[in-house]
Design a protein around this motif. Structure first.
Motif, PDB file in Angstrom:
ATOM      1  N   VAL A 173      21.237  25.362  45.345  1.00 30.06           N
ATOM      2  CA  VAL A 173      21.433  24.898  46.723  1.00 30.06           C
ATOM      3  C   VAL A 173      22.300  23.640  46.752  1.00 30.06           C
ATOM      4  N   ARG A 174      22.022  22.704  45.848  1.00 33.38           N
ATOM      5  CA  ARG A 174      22.762  21.446  45.789  1.00 33.38           C
ATOM      6  C   ARG A 174      24.237  21.696  45.478  1.00 33.38           C
ATOM      7  N   ASN A 175      24.516  22.612  44.571  1.00 31.84           N
ATOM      8  CA  ASN A 175      25.900  22.911  44.201  1.00 31.84           C
ATOM      9  C   ASN A 175      26.666  23.532  45.361  1.00 31.84           C
ATOM     10  N   LEU A 176      25.991  24.416  46.122  1.00 26.06           N
ATOM     11  CA  LEU A 176      26.674  25.045  47.252  1.00 26.06           C
ATOM     12  C   LEU A 176      27.038  24.010  48.317  1.00 26.06           C
ATOM     13  N   ILE A 177      26.164  23.030  48.549  1.00 30.50           N
ATOM     14  CA  ILE A 177      26.472  21.982  49.520  1.00 30.50           C
ATOM     15  C   ILE A 177      27.655  21.142  49.036  1.00 30.50           C
ATOM     16  N   ASP A 178      27.689  20.828  47.745  1.00 27.47           N
ATOM     17  CA  ASP A 178      28.754  19.988  47.203  1.00 27.47           C
ATOM     18  C   ASP A 178      30.122  20.662  47.264  1.00 27.47           C
ATOM     19  N   ILE A 179      30.142  21.969  47.026  1.00 25.37           N
ATOM     20  CA  ILE A 179      31.443  22.662  46.995  1.00 25.37           C
ATOM     21  C   ILE A 179      31.501  23.731  48.087  1.00 25.37           C
ATOM     22  N   TYR A 180      30.973  23.380  49.251  1.00 26.77           N
ATOM     23  CA  TYR A 180      30.915  24.338  50.353  1.00 26.77           C
ATOM     24  C   TYR A 180      32.310  24.772  50.800  1.00 26.77           C
ATOM     25  N   ASP A 181      33.197  23.811  51.022  1.00 31.46           N
ATOM     26  CA  ASP A 181      34.548  24.140  51.496  1.00 31.46           C
ATOM     27  C   ASP A 181      35.290  25.020  50.503  1.00 31.46           C
ATOM     28  N   ALA A 182      35.223  24.650  49.207  1.00 34.51           N
ATOM     29  CA  ALA A 182      35.913  25.445  48.186  1.00 34.51           C
ATOM     30  C   ALA A 182      35.357  26.861  48.131  1.00 34.51           C
ATOM     31  N   SER A 183      34.041  27.012  48.286  1.00 37.43           N
ATOM     32  CA  SER A 183      33.430  28.348  48.272  1.00 37.43           C
ATOM     33  C   SER A 183      33.895  29.165  49.459  1.00 37.43           C
ATOM     34  N   TYR A 212      31.195  35.607  54.497  1.00 38.55           N
ATOM     35  CA  TYR A 212      31.870  34.515  55.190  1.00 38.55           C
ATOM     36  C   TYR A 212      31.217  34.242  56.550  1.00 38.55           C
ATOM     37  N   LYS A 213      30.849  35.308  57.265  1.00 37.11           N
ATOM     38  CA  LYS A 213      30.183  35.134  58.560  1.00 37.11           C
ATOM     39  C   LYS A 213      28.840  34.431  58.384  1.00 37.11           C
ATOM     40  N   VAL A 214      28.113  34.785  57.318  1.00 35.38           N
ATOM     41  CA  VAL A 214      26.823  34.143  57.061  1.00 35.38           C
ATOM     42  C   VAL A 214      27.016  32.667  56.753  1.00 35.38           C
ATOM     43  N   MET A 215      27.994  32.354  55.898  1.00 37.90           N
ATOM     44  CA  MET A 215      28.207  30.963  55.505  1.00 37.90           C
ATOM     45  C   MET A 215      28.630  30.085  56.678  1.00 37.90           C
ATOM     46  N   LYS A 216      29.311  30.673  57.645  1.00 37.94           N
ATOM     47  CA  LYS A 216      29.788  29.905  58.789  1.00 37.94           C
ATOM     48  C   LYS A 216      28.800  29.939  59.962  1.00 37.94           C
ATOM     49  N   SER A 217      27.603  30.461  59.758  1.00 33.53           N
ATOM     50  CA  SER A 217      26.603  30.495  60.823  1.00 33.53           C
ATOM     51  C   SER A 217      25.767  29.222  60.803  1.00 33.53           C
ATOM     52  N   PHE A 218      25.308  28.809  61.958  1.00 35.56           N
ATOM     53  CA  PHE A 218      24.519  27.579  62.063  1.00 35.56           C
ATOM     54  C   PHE A 218      23.154  27.753  61.398  1.00 35.56           C
ATOM     55  N   GLU A 219      22.550  28.928  61.542  1.00 32.05           N
ATOM     56  CA  GLU A 219      21.202  29.137  60.981  1.00 32.05           C
ATOM     57  C   GLU A 219      21.224  29.023  59.458  1.00 32.05           C
ATOM     58  N   PHE A 220      22.241  29.611  58.812  1.00 36.03           N
ATOM     59  CA  PHE A 220      22.340  29.505  57.356  1.00 36.03           C
ATOM     60  C   PHE A 220      22.517  28.052  56.940  1.00 36.03           C
ATOM     61  N   THR A 221      23.372  27.319  57.643  1.00 36.92           N
ATOM     62  CA  THR A 221      23.603  25.907  57.312  1.00 36.92           C
ATOM     63  C   THR A 221      22.335  25.093  57.522  1.00 36.92           C
ATOM     64  N   PHE A 222      21.614  25.386  58.603  1.00 36.08           N
ATOM     65  CA  PHE A 222      20.375  24.671  58.901  1.00 36.08           C
ATOM     66  C   PHE A 222      19.351  24.869  57.777  1.00 36.08           C
ATOM     67  N   ILE A 223      19.118  26.117  57.373  1.00 32.61           N
ATOM     68  CA  ILE A 223      18.128  26.397  56.332  1.00 32.61           C
ATOM     69  C   ILE A 223      18.613  25.891  54.980  1.00 32.61           C
ATOM     70  N   HIS A 276      32.828  20.837  58.753  1.00 28.74           N
ATOM     71  CA  HIS A 276      33.264  22.111  58.168  1.00 28.74           C
ATOM     72  C   HIS A 276      33.553  23.179  59.226  1.00 28.74           C
ATOM     73  N   ASN A 277      33.731  22.763  60.476  1.00 29.30           N
ATOM     74  CA  ASN A 277      34.125  23.680  61.553  1.00 29.30           C
ATOM     75  C   ASN A 277      33.167  24.863  61.698  1.00 29.30           C
ATOM     76  N   ILE A 278      31.887  24.558  61.762  1.00 28.95           N
ATOM     77  CA  ILE A 278      30.860  25.584  61.966  1.00 28.95           C
ATOM     78  C   ILE A 278      30.429  25.537  63.421  1.00 28.95           C
ATOM     79  N   ALA A 279      30.433  26.690  64.068  1.00 23.14           N
ATOM     80  CA  ALA A 279      30.103  26.753  65.498  1.00 23.14           C
ATOM     81  C   ALA A 279      28.658  26.339  65.724  1.00 23.14           C
TER      82      ALA A 279
END
Length: 481
Positions: free
Chosen positions: A279-289, A312-323, A384-387
């Motif tokens: 989880v920590r790694n995904l937050i650190d390199i979110y844009d690159a991913s 890509y749709k999941v990663m850019k969703s607010f619920e995924f970012t929140f959790i 990160h331009n997430i709606a």
């Protein structure tokens, strides 16, 4: 000299955990395996040894056959077990047992002894690994008893059992711990603390559909991005450019080990700390991913293109970012406890304090930190331009064809249905597996630690308590250890 050279070579290979035999050990082979190649290396420059091994050795006395190798290994193992037996010195001991399948799908059971050495310090030694036909409690008890009796370790001296929480191990009536308790009334059963934490976190994740779905999406993201060296190369390249830009603008500070170019890691099934790293790694390199996943939308492979579009749709969703941030906060709080429970030399009093601290920090996150947490999530989404949702809008639950309105706003759903509910599950599981009674008992037993002032404590006890109580105190000390 031939026997000695073979024994010394086998000792080195066994110590390093290396294989002995090679695929082709014939005289024409370029690589005859670790054992023979090391013996060849050993004979170089040693004329006395070179004159008596391999070609100069008798055909039936080379001492390199598989049978000789196994015989030497068995002798070495017996010598190690005898040294462990001398350390136990016919005193009290505990057993730690776990079983697993090897690569050939055979059940293998590992046996570890834990005991107090003559110098008063705790010793923990791997004692044996045994193949079993099945994992029934009766079968395991028979095999363990045979090993202990073979090395003159009386079962009556067993004062503790450590297993996982499987029913065949912890069963109150027919489990392995119950069978040993019939022979050893002081062999109390203790469920592994590190395993308890793992089960607490897994149970909480399974009970919350949103969290379970998040880890499913996280696994898909890691598998898609890290499935090829080309994508990993692109990920690191984008991340390096991002870090360089942030250093140039002053958003990151330059210091040792502060700006390592990372990658995505899979969440391991056996250690929950690996989930935190993932989880920590995904937050650190979110844009690159996101850049790598978005580039896969142009792939000529229709299957990869479809997977990338969904991910890509999941990663850019607010619920995924929140959790994502919620799990990061929860696992970050629990990481210190997780690391402490996996240390070989465990300070149980410190661990109990960490358990209490972990519960308090989770409770504080639930009661006081909602506004701060939500602000961090909103800030991440803006960067990160997430709606974003309109948090004051009504929340609708259900599918698109049949929606059910709960007459609550979206903020209420995220605050109470996800944030507070997920933390509550964690607290309930932690309380169930690390209840206040166990914590208090282990904290009060800290003066019985043999590495501290136990001798002084015992002299005081001997001077105050009646003589018929002293043997019970000694048994309690060994049981707690």
């Amino acid at each position: 000299m031939r026997v000695k050279a073979t024994i010394e070579t086998i000792q080195v290979l066994a110590l390093q955990g290396l294989g002995f035999r090679g695929h082709d050990e014939s005289s024409t082979s370029l690589n005859q395996g670790n054992l023979i190649e090391l013996l060849k290396f050993k004979e170089r420059g040693n004329d006395a040894l070179e004159s008596i091994i391999f070609k100069n050795a008798p055909q039936n006395a080379k001492y390199t056959s598989p049978k000789i190798q196994k015989d030497i290994l068995y002798i070495l193992a017996d010598r190690v077990r005898n040294m462990i037996f001398d350390e136990v010195a016919r005193g009290y001991f505990c057993i730690l047992v776990d079983e697993s399948q090897d690569k050939s799908k055979k059940e293998q059971t590992a046996l570890i002894l834990r005991y107090v050495k003559n110098d008063g310090l705790l010793g923990e030694r791997f004692f044996d690994i045994m193949g079993v036909k099945n994992t029934y409690a009766l079968t395991l008890k028979k095999e363990i008893s045979n090993i202990l009796s073979q090395f003159n370790l009386p079962i009556q001296n067993m004062h503790d059992q450590g297993y996982d929480g499987a029913s065949n191990m912890r069963g109150e009536w027919n489990g392995l711990q119950a069978l040993f308790l019939k022979d050893c009334p002081y062999a109390y059963y203790v469920h592994y603390f590190a395993h308890r934490l793992q089960l607490a976190l897994i149970a909480a994740a399974k009970d919350k559909p949103n969290v379970w779905q998040f880890f499913s999406h996280l696994s898909c993201i890691v598998n898609l991005v890290a499935s090829s060296s080309k994508r990993l190369g692109e990920l690191k390249s984008f991340h390096r450019s991002e870090v360089e830009n942030m250093l140039a603008s002053g958003e990151r500070q330059s210091s040792k080990w502060a700006n390592q170019i990372g990658t995505l890691h899979r969440a391991g099934a056996t250690r929950w700390s690996l989930h935190y790293e993932s989880v920590r790694n995904l937050i650190d390199i979110y844009d690159a991913s996101c850049v790598v996943v978005e580039s896969l939308n142009k792939s000529t492979n229709q299957q990869i293109r479809g997977q990338a579009n969904g991910v890509y749709k999941v990663m850019k969703s607010f619920e995924f970012t929140f959790i994502l941030h919620l799990v990061d906060n929860i696992l970050g709080i629990m990481n210190a406890l997780c690391q402490a429970l996996q240390q070989k030399t465990q300070d149980i009093l410190n661990v109990m304090k960490l358990v209490s601290t972990t519960k308090a920090l989770l409770q504080k996150l639930r009661q006081d930190d909602w506004d701060t947490f939500l602000a961090n999530v909103v800030s991440f989404c803006n960067r990160h331009n997430i709606a974003m949702h309109d948090m004051s809008s009504p929340y609708e639950r259900g599918t698109s064809c049949r929606r059910q309105q709960d007459h609550i706003i979206i903020e209420h759903h995220y605050h109470f249905d996800i944030f507070s509910s997920t933390i509550d599950f964690q607290l309930i599981e932690l309380e169930h597996r690390f209840n206040d009674g166990v914590v208090k008992l282990l904290s009060l037993s800290s003066p019985l630690d043999p590495s501290g002032n136990f001798n002084l404590l015992m002299w005081i006890i001997f001077a105050i308590l009646p003589r018929n109580v002293i043997p019970k105190i000694s048994l309690l000390r060994t049981s707690m250890l």
